[in-house]
Design an enzyme around this catalytic site. Structure first.
Site, PDB file in Angstrom:
ATOM      1  N   GLY A   1       0.846  -1.204   0.000  1.00 11.54           N
ATOM      2  CA  GLY A   1       0.000   0.000   0.000  1.00 11.54           C
ATOM      3  C   GLY A   1       0.873   1.244   0.000  1.00 11.54           C
ATOM      4  O   GLY A   1       1.926   1.256   0.634  1.00 11.54           O
TER       5      GLY A   1
ATOM      6  N   THR B   1       4.888   1.680   6.417  1.00  5.57           N
ATOM      7  CA  THR B   1       3.462   1.333   6.530  1.00  5.57           C
ATOM      8  C   THR B   1       2.769   2.320   7.464  1.00  5.57           C
ATOM      9  O   THR B   1       3.324   2.659   8.525  1.00  5.57           O
ATOM     10  CB  THR B   1       3.179  -0.099   7.053  1.00  5.57           C
ATOM     11  N   ILE B   2       1.589   2.754   7.043  1.00  7.80           N
ATOM     12  CA  ILE B   2       0.844   3.648   7.947  1.00  7.80           C
ATOM     13  C   ILE B   2       0.414   2.871   9.191  1.00  7.80           C
ATOM     14  O   ILE B   2       0.152   3.460  10.217  1.00  7.80           O
ATOM     15  CB  ILE B   2      -0.385   4.295   7.270  1.00  7.80           C
ATOM     16  N   ASP B   3       0.341   1.542   9.086  1.00 10.21           N
ATOM     17  CA  ASP B   3      -0.147   0.732  10.218  1.00 10.21           C
ATOM     18  C   ASP B   3       0.846   0.660  11.379  1.00 10.21           C
ATOM     19  O   ASP B   3       0.468   0.302  12.490  1.00 10.21           O
ATOM     20  CB  ASP B   3      -0.459  -0.701   9.755  1.00 10.21           C
TER      21      ASP B   3
ATOM     22  N   ARG C   1     -24.975  12.818  19.825  1.00  9.89           N
ATOM     23  CA  ARG C   1     -24.900  11.515  19.137  1.00  9.89           C
ATOM     24  C   ARG C   1     -23.691  10.701  19.571  1.00  9.89           C
ATOM     25  O   ARG C   1     -22.713  11.245  20.080  1.00  9.89           O
ATOM     26  CB  ARG C   1     -24.760  11.751  17.624  1.00  9.89           C
TER      27      ARG C   1
ATOM     28  N   HIS D   1      -8.948   5.467   2.775  1.00  7.42           N
ATOM     29  CA  HIS D   1      -7.668   5.824   2.166  1.00  7.42           C
ATOM     30  C   HIS D   1      -7.269   7.283   2.346  1.00  7.42           C
ATOM     31  O   HIS D   1      -6.142   7.657   1.998  1.00  7.42           O
ATOM     32  CB  HIS D   1      -7.682   5.436   0.682  1.00  7.42           C
TER      33      HIS D   1
ATOM     34  N   GLN E   1      -6.525   8.407   4.997  1.00  6.38           N
ATOM     35  CA  GLN E   1      -5.403   8.299   5.946  1.00  6.38           C
ATOM     36  C   GLN E   1      -4.079   8.035   5.237  1.00  6.38           C
ATOM     37  O   GLN E   1      -3.009   8.207   5.808  1.00  6.38           O
ATOM     38  CB  GLN E   1      -5.649   7.135   6.919  1.00  6.38           C
ATOM     39  N   ARG E   2      -4.143   7.560   4.007  1.00  6.08           N
ATOM     40  CA  ARG E   2      -2.919   7.180   3.300  1.00  6.08           C
ATOM     41  C   ARG E   2      -2.501   8.204   2.256  1.00  6.08           C
ATOM     42  O   ARG E   2      -1.375   8.170   1.771  1.00  6.08           O
ATOM     43  CB  ARG E   2      -3.153   5.838   2.613  1.00  6.08           C
TER      44      ARG E   2
HETATM   45  O1  F6P Z   1      -1.356  -2.138   4.912  1.00  2.00           O
HETATM   46  C1  F6P Z   1      -1.782  -0.842   5.070  1.00  2.00           C
HETATM   47  C2  F6P Z   1      -3.254  -0.711   4.817  1.00  2.00           C
HETATM   48  O2  F6P Z   1      -3.466   0.657   4.798  1.00  2.00           O
HETATM   49  C3  F6P Z   1      -4.166  -1.436   5.802  1.00  2.00           C
HETATM   50  O3  F6P Z   1      -4.406  -0.721   6.980  1.00  2.00           O
HETATM   51  C4  F6P Z   1      -5.400  -1.648   4.985  1.00  2.00           C
HETATM   52  O4  F6P Z   1      -6.131  -2.771   5.433  1.00  2.00           O
HETATM   53  C5  F6P Z   1      -4.868  -1.887   3.633  1.00  2.00           C
HETATM   54  O5  F6P Z   1      -3.640  -1.223   3.550  1.00  2.00           O
HETATM   55  C6  F6P Z   1      -5.801  -1.440   2.531  1.00  2.00           C
HETATM   56  O6  F6P Z   1      -5.158  -1.556   1.327  1.00  2.00           O
HETATM   57  P1  F6P Z   1      -5.747  -1.420  -0.146  1.00  2.00           P
HETATM   58  O7  F6P Z   1      -7.165  -0.966  -0.033  1.00  2.00           O
HETATM   59  O8  F6P Z   1      -4.877  -0.421  -0.794  1.00  2.00           O
HETATM   60  O9  F6P Z   1      -5.584  -2.763  -0.745  1.00  2.00           O
END
Ligand code: F6P
Length: 342
Positions: free
Chosen positions: A13, A127-129, A164, A273, A275-276
């Site tokens: 990713g 990795t953002i994770d 809410r 996404h 977040q990415r």
């Molecule tokens: O591995 C990073 C990540 O952002 C995960 O948190 C997420 O599950 C995954 O990639 C989603 O990836 P894509 O939608 O690009 O396949």
């Protein structure tokens, strides 16, 4: 320094800060009088000899840009033995003295195996994770956390205005680092992560307790990989080349259950996404730059089979096999810290 040809690829990713690593490698390579070849779309580009020579101009003005100028994919060459042989042949025909793989557990897992087959490879952790082992942080994580934190701030004002419950679903496939950090930084009332199965009754109790204290709104941060009794909530069960399903939907299910059990109006936001994408934070630009130069230094020392890593504020290195042998999950220290604010 003697001339060397170095290959470079970005896999898995995408992630803010990838271009900072690429720029670091190219600028440092030029300083060493080395040639840097960028392979497009991860391992796929290396298999197919799809490359571009990265000269100074190619990395001009990319430091602040999200994504990767090289493109990326989730290609796994170990799905077919011929693809591994293709990689070996391409490295030979291009006379590559070294290869830098920038990626997470999957991309670097492939790098570790190729190294064991004799290829001169080093890695940089992305990795953002933030779930890659043997490094305090991966680049991309800080940017994702800051985006998620800002969204939680924004959800607060609308949650409060409408009394809410707001459920916000964040990324985090195996580890809940983004939900933990963004939840703590944004003051989420409950943080739910893959490391601990969701107990909906407990969540509802916490929301009720807030109401008793006069807090008529609640923010629940949930990682996409959080499970109900250990079962993943998936958007698509088709596996990618590394055997991963497409996660998503846990927030919706949770929101429905909360509304049903508490009677409080509940809404769900999935950040996905967002977040990415976009520009990396200063932290990720600097970390990416340090990792790029660090990877070059590993090559200078012929320390193949290693990955650059961050230990405290020092750039160091660890064997790829160790970094990819296990995931870095959210520690009990953080789980306990979150409980103080529930
Ligand atoms: O591995 C990073 C990540 O952002 C995960 O948190 C997420 O599950 C995954 O990639 C989603 O990836 P894509 O939608 O690009 O396949």
């Amino acid at each position: 320094m003697t001339h060397l040809k170095v290959g470079l690829l970005t896999g898995g990713g995408d992630c803010p800060g990838l271009n900072a690593v690429i720029r670091g490698v190219v600028k440092g390579g030029i300083r060493n009088n080395w040639t840097v070849l960028g392979f497009r779309n991860g391992w796929k580009g290396l298999m197919n000899d799809d490359k571009i020579e990265l000269v100074d101009n190619a990395v001009s003005g990319i430091l602040h840009r999200g994504g990767t100028i090289l493109g990326t994919s989730r290609t796994n060459p170990y799905k077919k033995r011929q693809d591994v042989e293709k990689i070996k042949a391409v490295m030979k025909s291009n006379a590559l003295g070294a290869l830098i793989a920038i990626g997470g557990e999957d991309t670097l897992g492939v790098a570790a195996k190729l190294y064991q087959e004799g290829l001169p490879i080093v890695g940089a952790p992305k990795t953002i994770d933030n779930d890659l082992n043997c490094t305090d942080f991966t680049f991309g994580f800080d940017t994702a956390v800051n985006i998620a934190m800002e969204c939680i701030d924004r959800l607060h004002t609308t949650a409060e205005s409408h009394n809410r419950v707001m459920v916000v679903e964040l990324m985090g496939r195996h580890a809940g680092w983004i939900a933990t950090y963004a939840g703590l930084a944004g003051g989420a009332d409950v943080i739910l992560i893959p490391e601990r199965p969701i107990d909906v009754d407990r969540v509802c109790r916490m929301i009720h307790n807030r109401h008793k204290r006069g807090k008529l709104f609640s923010i629940i941060a949930v990682a996409e990989g959080a499970t109900f009794k250990g079962a993943d909530v998936v958007q698509e069960s088709k596996l990618d080349q590394f055997g991963h399903v497409r996660l998503g939907g846990v927030g919706q299910i949770l929101a429905e259950q909360i509304e049903k059990k508490t009677g409080y109006e509940t809404r769900v936001t999935v950040l996905g996404h967002i977040q990415r994408g976009g520009s990396p934070t200063a932290f990720d630009r600097v970390l990416g730059t340090r990792f790029g130069i660090g990877a070059l230094k590993l090559i200078e020392q012929k320390k193949f089979g290693y990955m650059v890593s961050l230990e405290g504020n020092k750039i160091t290195s660890v064997p790829l096999s160790e970094a990819t042998g296990a995931l870095k999950l959210v520690s009990s220290e953080f789980l306990e810290l979150c409980e103080y604010f529930e």
